[in-house]
Each structure stands twice: as C-alpha cells, then as structure tokens.
Design a protein around this motif. Structure first.
Motif, mmCIF file in Angstrom:
data_model
loop_
_atom_site.group_PDB
_atom_site.id
_atom_site.type_symbol
_atom_site.label_atom_id
_atom_site.label_comp_id
_atom_site.label_asym_id
_atom_site.label_seq_id
_atom_site.Cartn_x
_atom_site.Cartn_y
_atom_site.Cartn_z
ATOM 1 N N THR A 1 10.905 50.461 -27.909
ATOM 2 C CA THR A 1 10.947 49.286 -28.890
ATOM 3 C C THR A 1 12.068 49.452 -30.066
ATOM 4 O O THR A 1 11.701 50.532 -30.895
ATOM 5 C CB THR A 1 9.625 48.919 -29.514
ATOM 6 N N TYR A 2 12.962 48.954 -30.326
ATOM 7 C CA TYR A 2 14.036 48.935 -31.240
ATOM 8 C C TYR A 2 13.967 47.646 -32.243
ATOM 9 O O TYR A 2 13.665 46.666 -31.710
ATOM 10 C CB TYR A 2 15.452 48.820 -30.720
ATOM 11 N N PHE A 3 14.092 47.970 -33.493
ATOM 12 C CA PHE A 3 13.997 46.987 -34.423
ATOM 13 C C PHE A 3 14.598 46.964 -35.903
ATOM 14 O O PHE A 3 14.675 48.432 -36.067
ATOM 15 C CB PHE A 3 12.553 46.405 -34.628
ATOM 16 N N SER A 4 15.344 46.104 -36.309
ATOM 17 C CA SER A 4 16.168 46.362 -37.387
ATOM 18 C C SER A 4 16.656 45.450 -38.014
ATOM 19 O O SER A 4 16.800 44.222 -37.335
ATOM 20 C CB SER A 4 17.330 47.457 -36.991
ATOM 21 N N THR A 5 17.077 45.506 -39.555
ATOM 22 C CA THR A 5 17.954 44.257 -39.753
ATOM 23 C C THR A 5 19.335 44.849 -39.720
ATOM 24 O O THR A 5 19.740 45.746 -39.366
ATOM 25 C CB THR A 5 17.647 44.236 -41.473
ATOM 26 N N PRO A 6 20.369 43.725 -39.582
ATOM 27 C CA PRO A 6 21.799 44.059 -39.117
ATOM 28 C C PRO A 6 22.413 45.144 -40.138
ATOM 29 O O PRO A 6 22.121 44.423 -41.405
ATOM 30 C CB PRO A 6 22.286 42.508 -38.930
ATOM 31 N N SER A 7 23.301 45.585 -39.954
ATOM 32 C CA SER A 7 24.256 45.929 -40.785
ATOM 33 C C SER A 7 25.788 45.666 -40.372
ATOM 34 O O SER A 7 25.953 44.500 -40.761
ATOM 35 C CB SER A 7 23.974 47.612 -40.768
ATOM 36 N N VAL A 8 26.611 46.535 -39.737
ATOM 37 C CA VAL A 8 27.887 46.217 -39.423
ATOM 38 C C VAL A 8 27.983 46.343 -37.840
ATOM 39 O O VAL A 8 27.156 46.945 -37.116
ATOM 40 C CB VAL A 8 28.834 46.909 -40.017
ATOM 41 N N LYS A 9 28.944 45.641 -37.122
ATOM 42 C CA LYS A 9 29.311 45.526 -35.995
ATOM 43 C C LYS A 9 29.899 46.924 -35.301
ATOM 44 O O LYS A 9 29.575 47.194 -34.145
ATOM 45 C CB LYS A 9 30.185 44.361 -35.363
ATOM 46 N N SER A 10 30.301 47.791 -36.294
ATOM 47 C CA SER A 10 30.841 48.964 -35.697
ATOM 48 C C SER A 10 30.015 50.126 -35.572
ATOM 49 O O SER A 10 30.243 51.282 -35.367
ATOM 50 C CB SER A 10 31.866 49.477 -37.079
ATOM 51 N N HIS A 11 28.697 49.759 -36.075
ATOM 52 C CA HIS A 11 27.554 50.789 -35.771
ATOM 53 C C HIS A 11 27.165 50.976 -34.424
ATOM 54 O O HIS A 11 27.284 50.036 -33.455
ATOM 55 C CB HIS A 11 26.186 50.299 -36.760
ATOM 56 N N ASP A 12 26.696 52.418 -34.093
ATOM 57 C CA ASP A 12 26.505 52.614 -32.683
ATOM 58 C C ASP A 12 25.614 51.804 -32.015
ATOM 59 O O ASP A 12 25.487 51.694 -30.665
ATOM 60 C CB ASP A 12 25.865 53.967 -32.652
ATOM 61 N N ALA A 13 24.444 51.397 -32.744
ATOM 62 C CA ALA A 13 23.488 50.538 -32.326
ATOM 63 C C ALA A 13 23.797 49.319 -31.952
ATOM 64 O O ALA A 13 23.125 48.560 -30.976
ATOM 65 C CB ALA A 13 22.246 50.416 -33.391
ATOM 66 N N TYR A 14 24.919 48.685 -32.407
ATOM 67 C CA TYR A 14 25.600 47.255 -32.026
ATOM 68 C C TYR A 14 25.967 47.317 -30.625
ATOM 69 O O TYR A 14 25.769 46.380 -29.734
ATOM 70 C CB TYR A 14 26.631 46.959 -32.891
ATOM 71 N N PHE A 15 26.168 48.631 -30.107
ATOM 72 C CA PHE A 15 26.849 48.476 -28.789
ATOM 73 C C PHE A 15 25.792 48.500 -27.725
ATOM 74 O O PHE A 15 25.657 47.950 -26.601
ATOM 75 C CB PHE A 15 27.524 49.956 -28.350
ATOM 76 N N LEU A 16 24.424 48.841 -28.004
ATOM 77 C CA LEU A 16 23.164 48.398 -27.382
ATOM 78 C C LEU A 16 22.867 47.071 -27.482
ATOM 79 O O LEU A 16 22.516 46.391 -26.401
ATOM 80 C CB LEU A 16 22.225 49.570 -27.941
ATOM 81 N N TRP A 17 22.880 46.576 -28.637
ATOM 82 C CA TRP A 17 22.591 45.105 -28.789
ATOM 83 C C TRP A 17 23.347 44.169 -28.120
ATOM 84 O O TRP A 17 22.917 43.291 -27.468
ATOM 85 C CB TRP A 17 22.458 45.089 -30.465
ATOM 86 N N SER A 18 24.686 44.510 -28.396
ATOM 87 C CA SER A 18 25.713 43.643 -27.569
ATOM 88 C C SER A 18 25.927 43.603 -26.269
ATOM 89 O O SER A 18 26.315 42.615 -25.499
ATOM 90 C CB SER A 18 26.860 43.645 -28.437
ATOM 91 N N GLY A 19 25.154 44.548 -25.594
ATOM 92 C CA GLY A 19 25.424 45.033 -24.214
ATOM 93 C C GLY A 19 26.496 45.650 -23.815
ATOM 94 O O GLY A 19 27.000 45.952 -22.509
ATOM 95 N N GLU A 20 27.361 46.055 -24.777
ATOM 96 C CA GLU A 20 28.837 46.704 -24.567
ATOM 97 C C GLU A 20 28.421 47.995 -23.864
ATOM 98 O O GLU A 20 29.364 48.662 -22.945
ATOM 99 C CB GLU A 20 29.716 46.837 -25.684
ATOM 100 N N GLU A 21 27.520 48.726 -24.413
ATOM 101 C CA GLU A 21 27.006 49.952 -23.630
ATOM 102 C C GLU A 21 26.900 49.958 -22.025
ATOM 103 O O GLU A 21 27.320 50.618 -21.306
ATOM 104 C CB GLU A 21 25.731 50.604 -24.428
#
Length: 623
Positions: free
Chosen positions: A313-333
């Motif tokens: 379970t991941y949870f967070s407030t957003p930071s920037v789209k260049s953060h590594d976690a964004y690639f998981l959230w966006s499906g790019e990974e």
C-alpha cells in the motif's frame, strides 16, 4: 535579563500549585519569583487543575482543554500535555490503575508531534489524532477488563469491526469494506492512494493494518523516510490496542502480538533500517512522493511482500512528476516492462472519474485519488473549506488539497537535491537538546522570517561549518502563529542565551521590522534583510549553491522543508528574473525556506568558510 527556568522546575511549581500550596510558598520552594509564577498560572491555565477534588479528572480536563484549543499546538503546550500525562500515569499507578501505553525509551505521539510541529504547512491532523487517541486510551483503559500484554486472542470478528467502524469516517469505512469483499486479494494486492493533506490517512492505514492483523493473522511492515515517522504508525496501533480492547502492547521496532490466528509481528522501519530485508508481510509506505531513493525503498517493499497473499500500500501527497514514484503512479514503469513482454496487457490509465471512485487498472495496481472535497463529502468534518481557500492562493491550494502535482519547471530548487539534505538520524554530533548549552560554544547562525496575515513566523538555528566546504546543520526550529512582536523577539533572545550566536539574519520587510528593532536591543549586530529583487536573488543563489553541493542537513521528519523550497519559483520581471513564493496578504508560504536562507547569509555568496564577523548584507533598497 529574564531568567529561563527548566521544565522540571516548572513542573514542580505546577504540582505544588495543584496541591494548593500558596504562591509565596511555591516561590520559596522553587526559587521562582512570584511574578513569574503568576504569569505561568494565568498563561497556562493552572487554575483549571484545582477546580475539582478529583485529581484524575482535573488532569484529563486540562489535557483535553489544550488539545481542543487550536489545530496546531505550540511546543509549550505539547510540553505541558506530556508532563500532565506523566503525572496522570503516576497517579493511576498509585491507584492500581493501568500504566500508560508509552514504551520505555521510546518517543510518544506528544514528542513526535513536537518534532513535526514546526512546519509552515498544516500537516498536523494525523499527529493530533494520535495524541487524542492515546489520551483516550489512557483515560478509558482502566475501566476495561484486564488482559495480558500483547494478547488479543478470543476477540470476535464482530467486535473488531465494530471498534474499527466507530473510529472511521464513512469514506474510510467504505474503503476498508473493499478489502473484506476481496478475500483472495485479486484487486488490492497493490494499492496507491494520492491524497489531500490533513485527511487522516496515516490514522486510517494504522487502524486498517491493526484490524486486519487481528482478522487475518498477517504480519505488517511500515516503511517511512524516518524512524520517527514509522513510529507514528506504532503509536496509533498501541493507542487502538488500549482503547479498543484494554490491551497494553510492549515491544520496540519489532512488536509481536498474539491473535486467534497465531503470532503476528509489526515492523516499524525507516529507509535506512538494516533489518528491512528480513520481514515478510503486508507493507505500508507513506509519503512516497517525498522520499529520497524511492526505487531502493520500493525494492525493499517488494521483497517483504513477495508472496501473493501480501499487499503493498503506497500513499502520499503529490510532489513533482519527475519523482521516481510518479513513474509507478502513472503506469510508465509498467509500460517499460510491457514493451519487453508483449504478452502483458497494454496499460490504460484510469480516468479522473475512475480515480475518484478507486479503480484497479490492468497493470495490477489499484489507484484512488482522495481530494479534500472527496473526504468532506465522505463524512470528514475536520475542515472549514472557506478558511483554507483564504489561507492558500489557488495553485498552492490545488497542490495541497486537490492532489495536483507541482509544476517544477519554474521552481528555483531541485527536489532530489532537497531530499538528499534530509537525514534519517538527526542526532547531530555534539548537539544535546534540552541542555543549558545545547551546542556548547560552537558557533551558530539564526534566521528569522516574519509572520504575515495568516501564516507562520519561523526561526531556525543553523550550526555553522568549521571547515571550508563543511556542512550547515539545522539544530532547532521554532514556528509561531498569532504571537506579538515582543514574544517573537523574546524567543530569539532565549536562543541567544543558550547558543553562541555569531549571526542573526532578519527579514525587515513589513512586520519583520518590529521584531528586528526588539532584537537589536540585545543583539545590536543583527543583520537587516530588506527584500528586493537583488536581495531575493542573493538569498536564492546562496541556498542553491549550498544545497546543490550537499552542504546542509536537516531531519527527515521535516518533510515540509523540501515543500517550502519547491514553492519558491522564478518569475520574470521588467528587469530580469525574481523569485516568489505566493507571498501576498493571504499567505506567507515557504516561511521556513526563507528563514534558512536568511541564516545562510552568515557566509558570503562565494565563500567556502564561515565569516563570523559578517554583520551586514549589501542589497538593494528598491521595493
């Protein structure tokens, strides 16, 4: 010069007052002047403690009065609550009641909130809930049937669910029911929540994990950027155990409880925990968009939750789209993996409506966005929306409460560099908090940023490097709201009494001028900083140089410091580029970042060594 008294002396005076000892006698016993005692009595509301003959009721009433006084408590109020809880626990022990749920040698939620309190952003809802949950546990626990420590056997499923439901908002309970309806873990093996601030999601995840541990008998691991943050989960769980079932839980960073399914272990880990690869169970990762080296952390989480019946379970407030976690959230990974494995289904990012409802995409990740509006419509009654809209300009409001990512194209600072300045262990060499001279005679610099209409005044204490190219260290931080100039100046004076202060940088623009004049009375060489295009450029360039060279450290618990620096943006002017942080009459955002930059002015812009004799900043006086 006003004398500063220790917390122990103040606690002794309070105890004597509660026992109805007269003020003159207290003064003789403690050596504290009557005038100071009367000030404490009036300011801290000691009269409330002696309005009843029931000592326990008096303690509880005073604690609840402080907790409900305002959304964010001052360090003095937190200290008073801690002292009152200690006295209450001692009284209960004398009366044969239960012991407090705190563990020996471990910080409790009060101390943890004090560590996170100093923030320019309102991040304290979870921490306030932890304090209240623990206090309620201590108040009601003595009336429950006594059970063995760490023993939860024989508790029915209905009782567990009833206790859980009573503590959740409807939208949280609805989310929990999804897990109950997915016993084979087909949809929710991986979950990612993008959330608003202050909605109590750490509280919810702690309650969910505890309830599921009792219902399913599966181990739980909690991964956070810092040890203190991971222990916040622990405090919630200990409070739930006592409040719901009257069970005292013992253990350190590895806690084992006994359930009808057998032993269940909770691990409370930080990103640098040496034991992070040993546990096996469900994993909770909080504020992932603000964690450095997310890929490393994600690998650890994958190792812990490898088995198909375990959840991540991941949870967070957003930071920037260049953060590594964004690639998981966006499906790019996933898309990168799918390119090499064509037999996998093509990824389709859920629509905005699907994200609002919660949607399990074809990459095996369940995603859900919870804005402040979603939480309020789901029963969360913690907010007055109109106040938040007044306190935050639109772009800041959207990022904090409507789950929009920061546009970092115009940000003056790099998030990865900022995250690299956060240390998991804030036990700085030679620093002894609470001592008369916390940092001995080593030199420090103080930076002050004034409060405006609705924001915070920030004061920071930076240890100055003693070698060329050495690091600055954030030793202490004070946040003040709705305090007058005299109080703010006195806070700086107390720091000067305890540290070897060689530099004080103060923003004298507008309301800061009053504080500066007060500070000059006891520190004549204080440096005025008059904001202008040139002044802000100088401040930002110095901070950029220090941060990019990894020359500053602060505790990882201060998750708002990177946020504050990221809020400072480049803005084109008629004569070039300036730097702003939405600093208008409605908001003074990024206060702690500016305060740090003011303290960094102790060192010349291009210098690699501290300049203790520096007392002026050459800047333009232009508006």
């Amino acid at each position: 010069m006003a004398k500063r008294y220790s917390d122990d002396i103040k606690a002794l005076a309070r105890t004597l007052f509660i026992k109805r000892v007269t003020v003159p006698d207290i003064a003789r016993e403690t050596g504290v002047p009557r005038r100071t005692l009367y000030d404490w009595i009036e300011k801290d509301g000691w009269h409330d403690l002696v309005k009843t003959d029931d000592i326990e009721e008096a303690y509880n009433r005073r604690i609840l009065t402080i907790l409900n006084s305002k959304d964010t408590l001052s360090p003095a109020q937190l200290n008073e609550i801690e002292r009152l809880q200690t006295l209450l626990a001692k009284h209960q022990k004398i009366q044969g009641r239960i012991a407090a749920v705190t563990l020996p040698g471990d910080p409790d939620p009060i101390q943890m909130q004090a560590h996170h309190l100093q923030t320019s952003l309102p991040l304290d809802a979870d921490h306030q809930a932890a304090v209240k949950a623990q206090h309620n546990a201590e108040v009601t626990g003595g009336r429950k049937k006594k059970r063995q420590k760490n023993d939860f056997s024989g508790i029915s499923r209905d009782e567990i669910l009833e206790k859980l439901k009573s503590k959740l908002f409807p939208y949280q309970w609805a989310e929990f029911q999804k897990l109950l309806n997915d016993p084979d873990n087909e949809k929710f093996r991986r979950r990612f929540y993008l959330k608003s601030r202050q909605i109590g999601w750490t509280f919810y995840c702690s309650a969910e994990a505890f309830a599921l541990a009792l219902l399913e008998g599966r181990n739980k691991a909690f991964l956070s950027a810092s040890k203190n943050q991971s222990r916040l989960f622990k405090r919630y769980i200990l409070a739930f155990a006592m409040e719901w079932f009257g069970v005292e839980v013992k253990g350190g960073d590895e806690v084992t409880i006994h359930t009808d399914h057998g032993p269940v272990t909770f691990w409370f880990l930080s990103t640098n925990s040496s034991t992070s690869q040993g546990p096996s169970g469900d994993v909770y990762l909080d504020e992932v968009f603000w964690i450095r080296d997310f890929e490393k952390l994600n690998k650890l989480a994958g190792a812990i939750a490898s088995h198909k019946h375990y959840r991540k379970t991941y949870f967070s407030t957003p930071s920037v789209k260049s953060h590594d976690a964004y690639f998981l959230w966006s499906g790019e990974e996933y898309q990168k993996v799918q390119e090499k494995r064509p037999h996998l289904p093509t990824f389709e990012m859920p629509t905005k409506k699907q994200l609002q409802l919660g949607h399990a995409a074809n990459d095996g990740m369940y995603r859900k966005v919870i804005t402040i509006h979603d939480a309020m419509s789901g029963g969360c009654n913690l907010f007055k929306l109109s106040d938040l809209e007044i306190e935050n300009v639109p772009d800041v409001f959207r990022q904090l409460y409507e789950c929009e990512f920061i546009d970092d194209q115009n940000s003056a600072f790099n998030l990865n560099q900022l995250l690299g300045c956060a240390a998991n262990d804030d036990r700085w060499h030679g620093f002894k908090p609470g001592a008369a001279r916390p940092y001995g005679n080593r030199p420090v610099a103080i930076g002050y940023d004034p409060s405006r209409t609705r924001d915070w005044a920030e004061v920071v204490v930076l240890a100055i490097p003693t070698t060329a190219g050495g690091r600055f260290t954030l030793l202490e931080r004070i946040s003040m709201k709705n305090e007058n100039w005299q109080f703010q100046a006195q806070s700086i004076k107390e720091l000067c009494d305890h540290y070897n202060v060689v530099f004080i940088g103060i923003d004298c623009t507008g309301p800061g001028n009053g504080v500066f004049e007060q500070v000059q009375n006891f520190y004549p060489s204080a440096t005025p900083i008059h904001y202008s295009v040139d002044a802000k450029t100088r401040l930002v360039l110095k901070a950029q140089a220090v941060i990019s060279k990894d020359r500053i450290r602060w505790s990882a618990d201060y998750v708002d410091i990177p946020m504050a620096f990221m809020a400072i943006r480049r803005q084109a002017t008629g004569s070039g580029i300036s730097y702003v942080a939405a600093r208008d009459s409605k908001i003074g955002h990024a206060d702690v970042a500016w305060a740090i930059m003011h303290a960094l002015q102790v060192e010349d812009l291009t210098a690699d060594t501290p300049n203790d004799k520096k007392t002026t900043v050459i800047i333009s006086e232009a508006a």
